[in-house]
Design a protein around this motif. Structure first.
Motif: not given
Length: 128
Positions: A59-76, A95-97
């Motif tokens: 998804l980051q390759r498709l949208n460079k504005d997507l920023v990896e969360p600082r820490r993993n708080e679980g999955y969706s 916790n990734l928007l």
């Protein structure tokens, strides 16, 4: 020193066990067809760091504005329509928007936290 090492090993094993027990399962597929076809060719996976990171990088390759969360708080579980046709389903960091990042481009997107929740089909959700 060996005692500290044993504590760290036990903590690591406990963390892995907790993550395994509380991990969710999501449909994993990428398809240019309708949602039912994506589910038919896809597979059910348990969310892990590896597959959440794989989807993040895609998804980051498709949208460079997507920023990896600082820490993993679980999955969706997630499903998102990318471009005019590509439907992507899988695991992502909770916790990734991700939907907020793609909202600017009017891309339908949803995340959820129950097993197989991204298999729920919303007929109008993916229409242009």
């Amino acid at each position: 020193m060996p005692f500290l090492f044993q504590i760290l090993v036990c903590f690591g094993l406990l963390t892995t066990l907790i993550n395994t027990v509380y991990s969710i399962k999501c449909m994993y597929c990428k398809s240019d067809l309708h949602e039912e076809a994506c589910d038919a060719i896809g597979r059910r996976i348990t969310c892990t760091e590896d597959n959440a990171y794989e989807h993040f990088r895609y998804l980051q390759r498709l949208n460079k504005d997507l920023v990896e969360p600082r820490r993993n708080e679980g999955y969706s579980c997630m499903k998102i329509k990318v471009g005019n046709h590509r439907l992507v389903k899988g695991c992502i960091y909770s916790n990734l928007l991700v939907c907020g990042a793609f909202r600017k481009r009017a891309k339908p997107c949803s995340t959820c936290i129950d097993d197989d929740c991204n298999t729920v089909q919303y007929r109008d959700f993916y229409l242009n």
